[in-house]
Design an enzyme around this catalytic site. Structure first.
Site, PDB file in Angstrom:
ATOM      1  N   ASP A  81       0.849  -1.188   0.000  1.00 29.88           N
ATOM      2  CA  ASP A  81       0.000   0.000   0.000  1.00 29.88           C
ATOM      3  C   ASP A  81       0.883   1.236   0.000  1.00 29.88           C
ATOM      4  O   ASP A  81       1.737   1.390   0.890  1.00 29.88           O
ATOM      5  CB  ASP A  81      -0.912  -0.032   1.231  1.00 29.88           C
ATOM      6  CG  ASP A  81      -1.942   1.070   1.221  1.00 29.88           C
ATOM      7  OD1 ASP A  81      -1.592   2.198   1.608  1.00 29.88           O
ATOM      8  OD2 ASP A  81      -3.092   0.827   0.835  1.00 29.88           O
TER       9      ASP A  81
ATOM     10  N   ASN B 252      -2.143  12.698  -3.975  1.00 30.53           N
ATOM     11  CA  ASN B 252      -3.122  13.160  -4.958  1.00 30.53           C
ATOM     12  C   ASN B 252      -3.534  14.605  -4.699  1.00 30.53           C
ATOM     13  O   ASN B 252      -3.682  15.399  -5.634  1.00 30.53           O
ATOM     14  CB  ASN B 252      -4.363  12.265  -4.926  1.00 30.53           C
ATOM     15  CG  ASN B 252      -4.279  11.100  -5.895  1.00 30.53           C
ATOM     16  OD1 ASN B 252      -3.607  11.181  -6.916  1.00 30.53           O
ATOM     17  ND2 ASN B 252      -4.964  10.024  -5.581  1.00 30.53           N
TER      18      ASN B 252
ATOM     19  N   HIS C 284      -4.569  14.374  -9.618  1.00 28.99           N
ATOM     20  CA  HIS C 284      -4.864  12.975  -9.916  1.00 28.99           C
ATOM     21  C   HIS C 284      -4.101  12.455 -11.135  1.00 28.99           C
ATOM     22  O   HIS C 284      -3.812  11.248 -11.215  1.00 28.99           O
ATOM     23  CB  HIS C 284      -6.377  12.791 -10.115  1.00 28.99           C
ATOM     24  CG  HIS C 284      -7.144  12.859  -8.828  1.00 28.99           C
ATOM     25  ND1 HIS C 284      -7.241  11.804  -7.953  1.00 28.99           N
ATOM     26  CD2 HIS C 284      -7.825  13.881  -8.248  1.00 28.99           C
ATOM     27  CE1 HIS C 284      -7.959  12.143  -6.907  1.00 28.99           C
ATOM     28  NE2 HIS C 284      -8.327  13.404  -7.053  1.00 28.99           N
TER      29      HIS C 284
ATOM     30  N   ASP D   6      -2.044   9.113 -10.939  1.00 32.31           N
ATOM     31  CA  ASP D   6      -2.118   7.971 -11.855  1.00 32.31           C
ATOM     32  C   ASP D   6      -0.730   7.584 -12.358  1.00 32.31           C
ATOM     33  O   ASP D   6      -0.401   6.400 -12.478  1.00 32.31           O
ATOM     34  CB  ASP D   6      -3.017   8.304 -13.043  1.00 32.31           C
ATOM     35  CG  ASP D   6      -4.493   8.336 -12.668  1.00 32.31           C
ATOM     36  OD1 ASP D   6      -4.830   7.910 -11.540  1.00 32.31           O
ATOM     37  OD2 ASP D   6      -5.301   8.788 -13.499  1.00 32.31           O
TER      38      ASP D   6
ATOM     39  N   GLU E  49      -4.740   2.340  -4.145  1.00 27.44           N
ATOM     40  CA  GLU E  49      -3.271   2.323  -4.119  1.00 27.44           C
ATOM     41  C   GLU E  49      -2.720   1.032  -3.533  1.00 27.44           C
ATOM     42  O   GLU E  49      -1.548   0.947  -3.156  1.00 27.44           O
ATOM     43  CB  GLU E  49      -2.734   3.520  -3.331  1.00 27.44           C
ATOM     44  CG  GLU E  49      -3.096   3.541  -1.854  1.00 27.44           C
ATOM     45  CD  GLU E  49      -4.413   4.252  -1.560  1.00 27.44           C
ATOM     46  OE1 GLU E  49      -4.572   4.709  -0.414  1.00 27.44           O
ATOM     47  OE2 GLU E  49      -5.282   4.333  -2.460  1.00 27.44           O
TER      48      GLU E  49
END
Length: 314
Positions: A181, A189, A194, A198, A225
């Site tokens: 994680d 973010n 975002h 990504d 994530e």
């Protein structure tokens, strides 16, 4: 050869028959290759791109039935359709043709209009089958792949977990799982947007993919994530080695994360476990153990690996 025109291989020991078919097929916009023997036909079909074979049943070396069998044995799914063309019309010959995996059976004397329509129909059906196979392959790919990262998705992971669990129940060798994680990814973010988020996920996915070497290892995006690695025949020590490899690569990339309270670069927490599968246990127990280990890693400050080794685990 003329590009775009289907290629027909005519295998017949009668020169007049070959010439007759050659002229008729070329007039019908086909390219034509010829062979007078079964072995000659096999040589051509193994070395040339052939779309369909017109094969006489009676040949001077091996008969057409055996020739058709060998074509399918050697080429398997790549074998072109075979139309048997012969003066033999008895029920036994027809049965032998289809047992040899011939696509169709046409008797001499050949009616050209019927033959040309039969060839076109077979080629159209073959093209439709290829398109269907491609469509099914694509649908299977998108149903099992995470769109953003290109890794396997959670559904595909679960299916493979069940499959590997059953296999290793028989082999009685360990199955390892590593659940990863990214630390403080919401803050990443919020700080970078975002699109950058990504990009970070894709970079981490690439690191995970390059950190495993065996074809049986599976890397999947588990959600958000979170990523998960399914590692057959991997002990607890093996999990540590893989985790170290991932951490080293991520550290070298040094993806900036100035909003992280623990580091100025992107880090991750991981939980792992390994078990020798037992038929009496549920494979989801393995995920639960890894998940508990991951939460423990987060509680202890993140950016670390925790391995759980309960009494029933190896």
């Amino acid at each position: 050869m003329v590009q775009g025109f289907p290629t027909v291989l005519v295998v017949d020991d009668d020169n007049d028959s070959r010439s007759f078919l050659n002229i008729a097929l070329q007039a019908g916009a086909f390219q034509v290759l010829e062979a007078a023997t079964g072995m000659g036909g096999l040589s051509i079909v193994m070395n040339e791109v052939v779309d369909i074979v017109l094969l006489d049943a009676v040949l001077p070396d091996i008969d057409g039935f055996r020739c058709c069998e060998i074509m399918h044995q050697r080429l398997r799914d790549r074998c072109p359709p075979v139309l048997m063309i012969t003066a033999l019309s008895d029920e036994i010959s027809v049965e032998k043709a289809f047992e040899a995996q011939a696509t169709d059976f046409i008797t001499k004397p050949v009616h050209l209009s019927v033959l040309l329509h039969r060839i076109k129909r077979v080629l159209q059906e073959r093209q439709l089958l290829r398109e269907l196979e491609l469509a099914n392959s694509y649908l299977q790919h998108i149903s099992s792949t995470d769109e953003l990262t290109g890794l396997s998705n959670r559904r595909f992971f679960q299916a493979n977990l069940n499959k590997e669990w059953k296999r290793l129940v028989r082999e009685q060798t360990p199955l390892g799982v590593l659940l990863c994680d990214l630390d403080y990814f919401k803050q990443y973010n919020d700080a970078y947007g975002h699109l950058e988020g990504d990009r970070c996920l894709k970079q981490f996915a690439a690191i995970l993919r390059s950190s495993v070497e065996r074809s049986t290892d599976l890397v999947a995006r588990y959600g958000g994530e979170e990523f998960i690695l399914l590692l057959p025949n991997t002990s607890l020590e093996g999990l540590k080695v893989i985790d170290q490899r991932i951490r080293a690569q991520l550290t070298r990339q040094a993806i900036p994360h100035y909003q992280s309270p623990i580091s100025q670069i992107v880090t991750y927490s991981s939980g792992g476990t390994a078990v020798i599968p037992q038929i009496s246990r549920d494979p989801t127990d393995l995920i639960e153990e890894a998940d508990k280990a991951l939460y423990e890693a987060k509680d202890l400050g993140r950016n670390r690996l925790i391995i759980r080794n309960s009494m029933s685990l190896v």
